[in-house]
Design a protein around this motif. Structure first.
Motif, PDB file in Angstrom:
ATOM      1  N   ALA A 175     -12.323   7.764 -10.760  1.00  0.00           N
ATOM      2  CA  ALA A 175     -12.246   6.719 -11.834  1.00  0.00           C
ATOM      3  C   ALA A 175     -10.891   6.780 -12.396  1.00  0.00           C
ATOM      4  O   ALA A 175     -10.461   5.666 -12.336  1.00  0.00           O
ATOM      5  N   GLU A 176     -10.393   7.756 -12.939  1.00  0.00           N
ATOM      6  CA  GLU A 176      -9.149   7.666 -13.479  1.00  0.00           C
ATOM      7  C   GLU A 176      -8.113   7.385 -12.483  1.00  0.00           C
ATOM      8  O   GLU A 176      -6.923   6.600 -12.783  1.00  0.00           O
ATOM      9  N   GLY A 177      -8.221   7.952 -11.242  1.00  0.00           N
ATOM     10  CA  GLY A 177      -7.080   7.392 -10.214  1.00  0.00           C
ATOM     11  C   GLY A 177      -7.038   6.195  -9.791  1.00  0.00           C
ATOM     12  O   GLY A 177      -5.882   5.319  -9.706  1.00  0.00           O
ATOM     13  N   GLU A 178      -8.177   5.419  -9.560  1.00  0.00           N
ATOM     14  CA  GLU A 178      -8.426   3.996  -9.340  1.00  0.00           C
ATOM     15  C   GLU A 178      -7.693   3.255 -10.431  1.00  0.00           C
ATOM     16  O   GLU A 178      -7.183   2.084 -10.155  1.00  0.00           O
ATOM     17  N   ALA A 179      -8.178   3.453 -11.493  1.00  0.00           N
ATOM     18  CA  ALA A 179      -7.609   2.768 -12.952  1.00  0.00           C
ATOM     19  C   ALA A 179      -6.025   2.813 -12.941  1.00  0.00           C
ATOM     20  O   ALA A 179      -5.628   1.995 -13.324  1.00  0.00           O
ATOM     21  N   ALA A 180      -5.661   4.034 -12.781  1.00  0.00           N
ATOM     22  CA  ALA A 180      -4.186   4.124 -12.851  1.00  0.00           C
ATOM     23  C   ALA A 180      -3.473   3.421 -11.763  1.00  0.00           C
ATOM     24  O   ALA A 180      -2.702   2.668 -11.895  1.00  0.00           O
ATOM     25  N   ALA A 181      -3.839   3.594 -10.575  1.00  0.00           N
ATOM     26  CA  ALA A 181      -3.517   2.779  -9.551  1.00  0.00           C
ATOM     27  C   ALA A 181      -3.521   1.228  -9.586  1.00  0.00           C
ATOM     28  O   ALA A 181      -2.618   0.386  -9.505  1.00  0.00           O
ATOM     29  N   GLU A 182      -4.841   0.803 -10.243  1.00  0.00           N
ATOM     30  CA  GLU A 182      -4.961  -0.661 -10.348  1.00  0.00           C
ATOM     31  C   GLU A 182      -3.913  -1.114 -11.486  1.00  0.00           C
ATOM     32  O   GLU A 182      -3.177  -2.177 -11.398  1.00  0.00           O
ATOM     33  N   LYS A 183      -3.498  -0.251 -12.694  1.00  0.00           N
ATOM     34  CA  LYS A 183      -2.796  -0.798 -13.662  1.00  0.00           C
ATOM     35  C   LYS A 183      -1.411  -0.782 -13.237  1.00  0.00           C
ATOM     36  O   LYS A 183      -0.556  -1.552 -13.691  1.00  0.00           O
ATOM     37  N   LEU A 184      -0.940   0.129 -12.446  1.00  0.00           N
ATOM     38  CA  LEU A 184       0.484   0.355 -12.000  1.00  0.00           C
ATOM     39  C   LEU A 184       0.804  -1.132 -10.960  1.00  0.00           C
ATOM     40  O   LEU A 184       1.822  -1.710 -11.060  1.00  0.00           O
ATOM     41  N   THR A 212       3.574  -3.788 -11.912  1.00  0.00           N
ATOM     42  CA  THR A 212       4.577  -4.043 -11.110  1.00  0.00           C
ATOM     43  C   THR A 212       4.806  -4.782  -9.970  1.00  0.00           C
ATOM     44  O   THR A 212       5.693  -5.275  -9.364  1.00  0.00           O
ATOM     45  N   GLY A 213       3.433  -5.101  -9.449  1.00  0.00           N
ATOM     46  CA  GLY A 213       3.445  -5.777  -7.995  1.00  0.00           C
ATOM     47  C   GLY A 213       3.595  -4.966  -6.646  1.00  0.00           C
ATOM     48  O   GLY A 213       3.707  -5.360  -5.575  1.00  0.00           O
ATOM     49  N   ALA A 214       4.066  -3.799  -6.960  1.00  0.00           N
ATOM     50  CA  ALA A 214       4.272  -2.692  -5.973  1.00  0.00           C
ATOM     51  C   ALA A 214       2.876  -2.224  -5.298  1.00  0.00           C
ATOM     52  O   ALA A 214       1.677  -2.514  -5.856  1.00  0.00           O
ATOM     53  N   ASP A 215       2.963  -1.983  -3.980  1.00  0.00           N
ATOM     54  CA  ASP A 215       1.770  -1.396  -3.095  1.00  0.00           C
ATOM     55  C   ASP A 215       1.389  -0.183  -3.564  1.00  0.00           C
ATOM     56  O   ASP A 215       1.935   0.966  -3.095  1.00  0.00           O
ATOM     57  N   ILE A 216       0.499   0.062  -4.570  1.00  0.00           N
ATOM     58  CA  ILE A 216       0.365   1.573  -5.269  1.00  0.00           C
ATOM     59  C   ILE A 216      -1.222   1.539  -4.763  1.00  0.00           C
ATOM     60  O   ILE A 216      -2.201   0.986  -5.130  1.00  0.00           O
ATOM     61  N   GLY A 221      12.650   0.986  -8.259  1.00  0.00           N
ATOM     62  CA  GLY A 221      12.544   0.270  -7.161  1.00  0.00           C
ATOM     63  C   GLY A 221      11.590   0.453  -5.945  1.00  0.00           C
ATOM     64  O   GLY A 221      11.346   0.082  -4.950  1.00  0.00           O
ATOM     65  N   CYS A 222      10.754   1.654  -6.136  1.00  0.00           N
ATOM     66  CA  CYS A 222       9.848   2.252  -5.023  1.00  0.00           C
ATOM     67  C   CYS A 222       8.902   1.288  -4.831  1.00  0.00           C
ATOM     68  O   CYS A 222       8.103   1.009  -5.575  1.00  0.00           O
ATOM     69  N   PRO A 223       8.569   0.856  -3.840  1.00  0.00           N
ATOM     70  CA  PRO A 223       7.573  -0.413  -3.503  1.00  0.00           C
ATOM     71  C   PRO A 223       6.541   0.140  -2.941  1.00  0.00           C
ATOM     72  O   PRO A 223       5.425  -0.701  -3.060  1.00  0.00           O
ATOM     73  N   ARG A 224       6.227   1.368  -2.455  1.00  0.00           N
ATOM     74  CA  ARG A 224       5.044   1.732  -1.896  1.00  0.00           C
ATOM     75  C   ARG A 224       5.034   3.209  -2.073  1.00  0.00           C
ATOM     76  O   ARG A 224       5.790   4.215  -1.947  1.00  0.00           O
ATOM     77  N   LEU A 225       3.787   3.673  -2.950  1.00  0.00           N
ATOM     78  CA  LEU A 225       3.549   4.990  -3.428  1.00  0.00           C
ATOM     79  C   LEU A 225       1.865   5.161  -3.382  1.00  0.00           C
ATOM     80  O   LEU A 225       1.046   4.295  -3.765  1.00  0.00           O
ATOM     81  N   VAL A 226       1.562   6.451  -3.165  1.00  0.00           N
ATOM     82  CA  VAL A 226       0.342   7.001  -3.395  1.00  0.00           C
ATOM     83  C   VAL A 226       0.166   7.969  -4.281  1.00  0.00           C
ATOM     84  O   VAL A 226       1.114   8.881  -4.420  1.00  0.00           O
ATOM     85  N   ILE A 227      -0.652   7.785  -5.314  1.00  0.00           N
ATOM     86  CA  ILE A 227      -1.158   8.744  -6.162  1.00  0.00           C
ATOM     87  C   ILE A 227      -2.312   9.654  -5.685  1.00  0.00           C
ATOM     88  O   ILE A 227      -3.331   8.724  -5.392  1.00  0.00           O
ATOM     89  N   ALA A 228      -2.438  10.999  -5.965  1.00  0.00           N
ATOM     90  CA  ALA A 228      -3.673  11.452  -5.508  1.00  0.00           C
ATOM     91  C   ALA A 228      -4.211  12.444  -6.591  1.00  0.00           C
ATOM     92  O   ALA A 228      -3.472  13.080  -7.410  1.00  0.00           O
ATOM     93  N   GLY A 229      -5.577  12.535  -6.627  1.00  0.00           N
ATOM     94  CA  GLY A 229      -5.969  13.483  -7.469  1.00  0.00           C
ATOM     95  C   GLY A 229      -7.620  13.668  -7.298  1.00  0.00           C
ATOM     96  O   GLY A 229      -8.339  12.858  -6.252  1.00  0.00           O
ATOM     97  N   ARG A 230      -8.335  14.430  -8.065  1.00  0.00           N
ATOM     98  CA  ARG A 230      -9.746  14.784  -7.896  1.00  0.00           C
ATOM     99  C   ARG A 230     -10.436  13.768  -8.532  1.00  0.00           C
ATOM    100  O   ARG A 230     -11.674  13.280  -8.287  1.00  0.00           O
ATOM    101  N   ARG A 231     -10.057  12.955  -9.687  1.00  0.00           N
ATOM    102  CA  ARG A 231     -10.831  12.186 -10.723  1.00  0.00           C
ATOM    103  C   ARG A 231     -10.762  10.754 -10.104  1.00  0.00           C
ATOM    104  O   ARG A 231      -9.641   9.951 -10.287  1.00  0.00           O
TER     105      ARG A 231
END
Length: 264
Positions: free
Chosen positions: A45-54, A58-62, A33-43
């Motif tokens: 391209a991989e980070g943007e792709a992961a956030a977009e996929k999530l 889910t429709g959550a604000d990632i 149920g977490c609606p708002r989340l930030v993932i962080a890392g150095r890469r």
């Protein structure tokens, strides 16, 4: 207080959240149920792709924030930018780490500094800023530091890694003691040998592993598998949730090998 994990009010930051265990924790929090989340890392391209996929699933604000946890200013800015976007940060996972090899005989000062910068100093100051903002705003919060079974000793070729994670284990307990009166809980997970994309790269780079190494390694384990990120993610999500109640300062060994045991 709910007895099952509930993250409907959680605003989370996961340092090292773009792959492996960090990403699995992000997926678990969102599933709970977490609606708002930030993932962080150095890469990036991989980070943007992961956030977009999530977001798409889910429709959550990632969101993804490019962050080098070896830089204190990046670690602090990660927390500040998340708080600026969402108003507050209630959950922090320090999962970023480097595991490059080195023994007591051959570790260079540069390698030692790199391990402590990424594995210890960055997480310390991310946790500090996280706690400062929670105290300022007067809300409860929970953090989980991803540690390792090497905090008990570690292999000879993991000398700087073991030292950096042992230091983070102490930080976990010390912070838990210091922050408990502010309703800020800090716990840690000592992970065993884990099946992740990062581990695959490490095995191939440092140990000459070939295709099929994972199956061979798992066949030698007592329970027929390496630690799986999804299993650890459930524990991390529980520790971060109100369901874990007053739990703080705990360091949980998550492995099939028992620290201190000897062959029978």
């Amino acid at each position: 207080m709910p007895l099952t994990p509930d993250h409907a009010d959680t605003v989370a930051v996961i340092a090292g959240g773009t792959q492996g265990l960090g990403l699995a924790i992000a997926e678990r929090l969102i599933a709970e149920g977490c609606p708002r989340l930030v993932i962080a890392g150095r890469r990036v391209a991989e980070g943007e792709a992961a956030a977009e996929k999530l977001r798409g699933e889910t429709g959550a604000d990632i969101r993804f924030l490019a962050t080098d946890m070896g830089r204190v200013e990046d670690a602090i800015l990660l927390i500040d930018r998340t708080a600026n976007r969402f108003g507050r940060v209630t959950a922090l996972v320090n999962a970023a780490a480097t595991t490059e090899r080195g023994s007591i005989l051959d570790t260079t000062p540069e390698d030692f500094e790199k391990h402590f910068a990424i594995n210890t100093r960055g997480p310390f100051f991310a946790l500090q800023r996280f706690a400062q903002l929670a105290v300022e705003k007067g809300h409860a919060a929970s953090a989980v530091n991803i540690l390792s079974m090497v905090t008990h000793c570690g292999q000879s070729y993991l000398a700087p890694y073991s030292a950096s994670k042992a230091a983070l284990a102490n930080i976990t307990k010390n912070a838990a003691q210091a922050l408990r009166s502010h309703r800020i809980r800090v716990n840690g997970i000592n992970c065993g040998w884990m099946d992740t994309p990062g581990e695959d790269l490490v095995q191939r780079k440092f140990h000459g592993a070939q295709d099929g190494w994972l199956e061979q390694a798992e066949a030698r384990q007592p329970m027929g598998m390496l630690v799986k990120p999804g299993h650890v993610a459930r524990l991390a999500a529980y520790m971060l949730s109100p369901a874990s109640g007053v739990m703080t300062g705990a360091l949980v060994d998550f492995d099939q090998n028992v620290a201190g045991a000897y062959p029978e």
